[in-house]
Design a protein around this motif. Structure first.
Motif, PDB file in Angstrom:
ATOM      1  N   GLU A  45      39.438  30.508  39.513  1.00 50.61           N
ATOM      2  CA  GLU A  45      39.106  31.478  38.632  1.00 50.61           C
ATOM      3  C   GLU A  45      38.862  30.626  37.231  1.00 50.61           C
ATOM      4  N   ASN A  49      35.461  29.317  29.021  1.00 48.81           N
ATOM      5  CA  ASN A  49      34.225  28.707  29.238  1.00 48.81           C
ATOM      6  C   ASN A  49      34.195  27.067  29.063  1.00 48.81           C
ATOM      7  N   TYR A  82      28.986  27.805  40.491  1.00 49.77           N
ATOM      8  CA  TYR A  82      29.832  28.793  39.834  1.00 49.77           C
ATOM      9  C   TYR A  82      29.271  30.063  40.650  1.00 49.77           C
ATOM     10  N   VAL A  84      30.068  34.567  40.388  1.00 49.01           N
ATOM     11  CA  VAL A  84      30.613  35.799  39.479  1.00 49.01           C
ATOM     12  C   VAL A  84      30.834  37.088  40.715  1.00 49.01           C
ATOM     13  N   ASP A  86      32.903  40.909  40.567  1.00 44.40           N
ATOM     14  CA  ASP A  86      33.672  41.735  39.619  1.00 44.40           C
ATOM     15  C   ASP A  86      33.744  41.290  38.214  1.00 44.40           C
ATOM     16  N   GLN A  87      32.738  40.874  37.723  1.00 46.23           N
ATOM     17  CA  GLN A  87      32.583  40.437  36.183  1.00 46.23           C
ATOM     18  C   GLN A  87      33.666  39.060  35.887  1.00 46.23           C
ATOM     19  N   ARG A  88      34.044  38.514  36.917  1.00 48.29           N
ATOM     20  CA  ARG A  88      34.905  37.382  36.845  1.00 48.29           C
ATOM     21  C   ARG A  88      34.179  36.114  37.325  1.00 48.29           C
ATOM     22  N   LEU A  89      34.633  34.940  36.572  1.00 48.62           N
ATOM     23  CA  LEU A  89      33.733  33.803  36.803  1.00 48.62           C
ATOM     24  C   LEU A  89      34.647  32.850  37.586  1.00 48.62           C
TER      25      LEU A  89
END
Length: 112
Positions: A45, A49, A82, A84, A86-89
């Motif tokens: 996770e 950024n 990358y 995504v 559940d709005q997690r990167l």
């Protein structure tokens, strides 16, 4: 023709790392082929950024030795992507490798 196949599949308890490996040995027409495949991936996770995404990597080696009647082939590929959820990167790192060895066994089958 003789053929042996071996397969392994390991997944970490948190399901963020997985290793898959297979090995196959085939004896046919006086040639023994040994094929090994590996696939590994890890999921991390990304909390900030500023994380560096690793550069892709490809390595290929081919070797032929006529005096020993052997051939080798090896290929390794590494990369990342990358994703995504559940709005997690998440950063997904992966590595594939393929190794093939060919050896003359001296058990040639004569066809007339």
């Amino acid at each position: 023709m003789m053929r042996n196949v071996f397969f392994k599949n390991h997944t970490s308890s948190d399901k963020r790392k997985r290793k898959i490996a297979s090995s196959e040995i085939i004896d046919r027409d006086g040639i023994r082929s040994i094929i090994r495949r590996h696939f590994v991936y890890m999921v991390k996770e990304v909390k900030n950024n500023n994380i560096d995404k690793p550069e892709p990597y490809l390595y290929v080696l081919k070797e032929k030795r006529s005096n020993d009647q052997k051939e080798k082939f090896f290929c390794r590929m590494k990369g990342s992507m990358y994703a995504v959820m559940d709005q997690r990167l998440f950063l997904i790192l992966y590595m594939h490798s393929l190794k093939i060895n060919l050896v003359a066994t001296g058990d040639e089958i004569c066809s007339s």
